[in-house]
Each structure stands twice: as structure tokens, then as C-alpha cells.
Design a protein around this motif. Structure first.
Motif, PDB file in Angstrom:
ATOM      1  N   SER A  27       1.052  -1.247   0.048  1.00 18.13           N
ATOM      2  CA  SER A  27      -0.073  -0.017   0.038  1.00 18.13           C
ATOM      3  C   SER A  27       0.913   1.285   0.154  1.00 18.13           C
ATOM      4  N   THR A  28       0.535   2.258  -1.026  1.00 19.13           N
ATOM      5  CA  THR A  28       1.107   3.463  -0.960  1.00 19.13           C
ATOM      6  C   THR A  28       0.231   4.461  -1.060  1.00 19.13           C
ATOM      7  N   SER A  29       0.688   5.688  -0.688  1.00 21.35           N
ATOM      8  CA  SER A  29      -0.142   6.759  -1.080  1.00 21.35           C
ATOM      9  C   SER A  29      -0.279   7.108  -2.232  1.00 21.35           C
ATOM     10  N   VAL A  30      -1.698   7.359  -2.478  1.00 16.81           N
ATOM     11  CA  VAL A  30      -2.118   7.860  -3.939  1.00 16.81           C
ATOM     12  C   VAL A  30      -3.128   8.725  -3.783  1.00 16.81           C
ATOM     13  N   TYR A  31      -2.812  10.015  -4.724  1.00 18.16           N
ATOM     14  CA  TYR A  31      -3.826  11.149  -4.875  1.00 18.16           C
ATOM     15  C   TYR A  31      -3.367  11.835  -6.142  1.00 18.16           C
ATOM     16  N   TYR A  32      -4.388  11.503  -6.974  1.00 22.70           N
ATOM     17  CA  TYR A  32      -3.921  11.979  -8.684  1.00 22.70           C
ATOM     18  C   TYR A  32      -5.290  12.397  -9.106  1.00 22.70           C
ATOM     19  N   GLU A  33      -5.280  13.900  -9.489  1.00 22.03           N
ATOM     20  CA  GLU A  33      -6.447  14.370 -10.252  1.00 22.03           C
ATOM     21  C   GLU A  33      -5.991  14.257 -11.659  1.00 22.03           C
ATOM     22  N   VAL A  34      -7.176  13.731 -12.296  1.00 24.28           N
ATOM     23  CA  VAL A  34      -7.149  13.418 -13.753  1.00 24.28           C
ATOM     24  C   VAL A  34      -8.128  14.535 -14.588  1.00 24.28           C
ATOM     25  N   ALA A  35      -7.511  15.487 -15.241  1.00 21.79           N
ATOM     26  CA  ALA A  35      -8.470  16.405 -16.223  1.00 21.79           C
ATOM     27  C   ALA A  35      -8.865  15.771 -17.513  1.00 21.79           C
ATOM     28  N   LEU A  36     -10.062  15.304 -17.646  1.00 29.95           N
ATOM     29  CA  LEU A  36     -10.514  14.510 -18.530  1.00 29.95           C
ATOM     30  C   LEU A  36     -10.555  15.307 -20.056  1.00 29.95           C
ATOM     31  N   GLN A  37     -10.222  16.731 -20.035  1.00 24.29           N
ATOM     32  CA  GLN A  37     -10.271  17.484 -21.105  1.00 24.29           C
ATOM     33  C   GLN A  37      -8.735  17.238 -21.691  1.00 24.29           C
ATOM     34  N   GLN A  40      -4.342  13.353 -23.206  1.00 26.55           N
ATOM     35  CA  GLN A  40      -3.697  12.202 -22.674  1.00 26.55           C
ATOM     36  C   GLN A  40      -4.669  11.289 -21.879  1.00 26.55           C
ATOM     37  N   PHE A  41      -5.864  11.934 -21.549  1.00 25.92           N
ATOM     38  CA  PHE A  41      -7.022  11.164 -20.687  1.00 25.92           C
ATOM     39  C   PHE A  41      -8.270  11.236 -21.341  1.00 25.92           C
ATOM     40  N   ARG A  42      -8.269  11.711 -22.817  1.00 22.10           N
ATOM     41  CA  ARG A  42      -9.426  11.655 -23.745  1.00 22.10           C
ATOM     42  C   ARG A  42      -9.926  10.380 -24.058  1.00 22.10           C
ATOM     43  N   PRO A  43      -9.108   9.261 -23.949  1.00 24.63           N
ATOM     44  CA  PRO A  43      -9.667   7.860 -23.887  1.00 24.63           C
ATOM     45  C   PRO A  43     -10.757   7.501 -22.853  1.00 24.63           C
ATOM     46  N   LEU A  44     -10.437   8.284 -21.658  1.00 30.35           N
ATOM     47  CA  LEU A  44     -11.504   7.836 -20.523  1.00 30.35           C
ATOM     48  C   LEU A  44     -12.790   8.715 -20.670  1.00 30.35           C
ATOM     49  N   LEU A  45     -12.887   9.282 -21.680  1.00 29.20           N
ATOM     50  CA  LEU A  45     -14.405   9.843 -22.124  1.00 29.20           C
ATOM     51  C   LEU A  45     -15.317   8.845 -22.558  1.00 29.20           C
ATOM     52  N   SER A  46     -14.786   7.584 -23.093  1.00 30.46           N
ATOM     53  CA  SER A  46     -15.759   6.615 -23.724  1.00 30.46           C
ATOM     54  C   SER A  46     -15.507   5.259 -22.946  1.00 30.46           C
ATOM     55  N   GLY A  48     -14.768   1.703 -21.743  1.00 32.08           N
ATOM     56  CA  GLY A  48     -13.684   0.799 -22.384  1.00 32.08           C
ATOM     57  C   GLY A  48     -12.356   1.683 -22.520  1.00 32.08           C
ATOM     58  N   GLY A  49     -12.429   3.133 -22.214  1.00 27.27           N
ATOM     59  CA  GLY A  49     -11.014   3.415 -22.698  1.00 27.27           C
ATOM     60  C   GLY A  49     -10.203   3.456 -21.187  1.00 27.27           C
ATOM     61  N   ILE A  50      -9.165   3.416 -21.627  1.00 27.15           N
ATOM     62  CA  ILE A  50      -7.778   3.315 -20.493  1.00 27.15           C
ATOM     63  C   ILE A  50      -6.683   4.163 -20.698  1.00 27.15           C
ATOM     64  N   ALA A  51      -6.202   4.706 -19.494  1.00 25.90           N
ATOM     65  CA  ALA A  51      -5.234   5.741 -19.795  1.00 25.90           C
ATOM     66  C   ALA A  51      -4.093   5.313 -18.555  1.00 25.90           C
ATOM     67  N   LEU A  52      -2.980   5.624 -19.129  1.00 25.96           N
ATOM     68  CA  LEU A  52      -1.807   4.965 -17.972  1.00 25.96           C
ATOM     69  C   LEU A  52      -0.948   6.220 -17.689  1.00 25.96           C
ATOM     70  N   ILE A  53      -0.698   6.275 -16.571  1.00 23.04           N
ATOM     71  CA  ILE A  53       0.069   7.291 -15.873  1.00 23.04           C
ATOM     72  C   ILE A  53       1.278   6.666 -15.182  1.00 23.04           C
TER      73      ILE A  53
END
Length: 148
Positions: A27-37, A40-46, A48-53
Motif C-alpha cells: 500500500s502506498t499513498s495515492v492522490y491524483y487528479e485527472v482532467a478529462l479534457q 492524454q486522458f481523452r480515452p477515458l471519455l468513452s 472501455g477507455g484506458i489511460a496510463l500514468i
């Protein structure tokens, strides 16, 4: 007595081959904000979309042990997030990669289901699921918040 030992041995043998529901990924600390616009994150608008960070470039955001995979569920408006660390190869330089609609470890060859939200192993030596993180849709903007 020998029947007891035989039953115990058989139970241990069967349980060692089973898939675990707990992950060995620390377990590690996770805090990440994803701006869908952002592109690199546009696949998440549909669905089945996947984005890697792979890592965070912002000091206040933390992207897990080996990075994050964020998934937009196929059949609903849900999002899932998983650590990119392999439960078999816990070295930080062994990061899962996207292979079609699955995550695959380039070192051990394990493949993981992420579209269902389980992170369960599909093939390879892995017996444990990926570490999953909470994803919230922020209403004030078109953003997601990944945290634990």
C-alpha cells in the motif's frame, strides 16, 4: 491419523494453486487528479477507455507504486484505477503495459483483467489481483480523483 494428514496435505495443495483475493503490492499513498479534457486522458471519455500514468510530474500528486491505469467501465459510468506494479515482479522498473484491453507484465507475462474492475489475473504466474484504488468523479469540473 494418516487420513487427517492426507486431508491436510490435499487442502494445502489445493489452496496453493488458488487465486488469491489479496494483493502483495504494498500500500502506498495515492492522490491524483485527472482532467478529462487533457489529450492524454481523452480515452477515458468513452466506455472501455484506458489511460496510463507512469509517474506524477506534480509534487502534490502521488501515482502509486509503479504508476496508475485508469479505466472507464464498458457497461456503466464507473471508473476504476489500478497500480501498474505486477504482483509477481514487485521491482519498480517492472511496470505493467497496456496490451489491447488488458494489462500485461513484460517480465513474467501475466495478464490482468481491468475492464471488469477486478484486476484479476487472466494468465501467467500471477495468482493475486492488482492493487485497486478509489476513483471519484468531481462534480465541479470534468475531473476524476484517484485516491486510497
Amino acid at each position: 491419523m494418516s487420513q487427517y494428514l492426507r486431508s491436510l496435505y490435499l487442502g494445502l495443495l489445493l489452496s496453493s494453486c488458488a487465486t488469491s483475493t489479496e494483493t502483495p503490492i504494498p500500500s502506498t499513498s495515492v492522490y491524483y487528479e485527472v482532467a478529462l479534457q487533457l489529450p492524454q486522458f481523452r480515452p477515458l471519455l468513452s466506455p472501455g477507455g484506458i489511460a496510463l500514468i507512469s509517474h506524477s510530474t506534480i509534487a502534490s500528486m502521488r501515482a502509486g507504486l509503479a504508476g496508475l491505469a485508469i479505466v472507464h467501465a464498458v457497461d456503466q459510468e464507473a471508473y476504476y484505477a489500478f497500480d501498474l506494479a505486477c504482483p509477481v515482479e514487485l521491482a519498480p522498473w517492472s511496470t505493467l503495459q497496456l496490451s489491447g484491453l488488458e494489462l500485461r507484465c513484460p517480465k513474467c507475462g501475466s495478464r490482468f483483467d481491468v475492464l471488469s474492475g477486478t484486476g484479476r489475473p487472466l494468465s501467467g504466474p500471477a495468482r493475486s489481483p492488482l492493487r485497486r484504488y478509489r476513483v471519484q468523479r468531481l462534480s465541479r469540473q470534468d475531473k476524476l480523483l484517484v485516491s486510497n
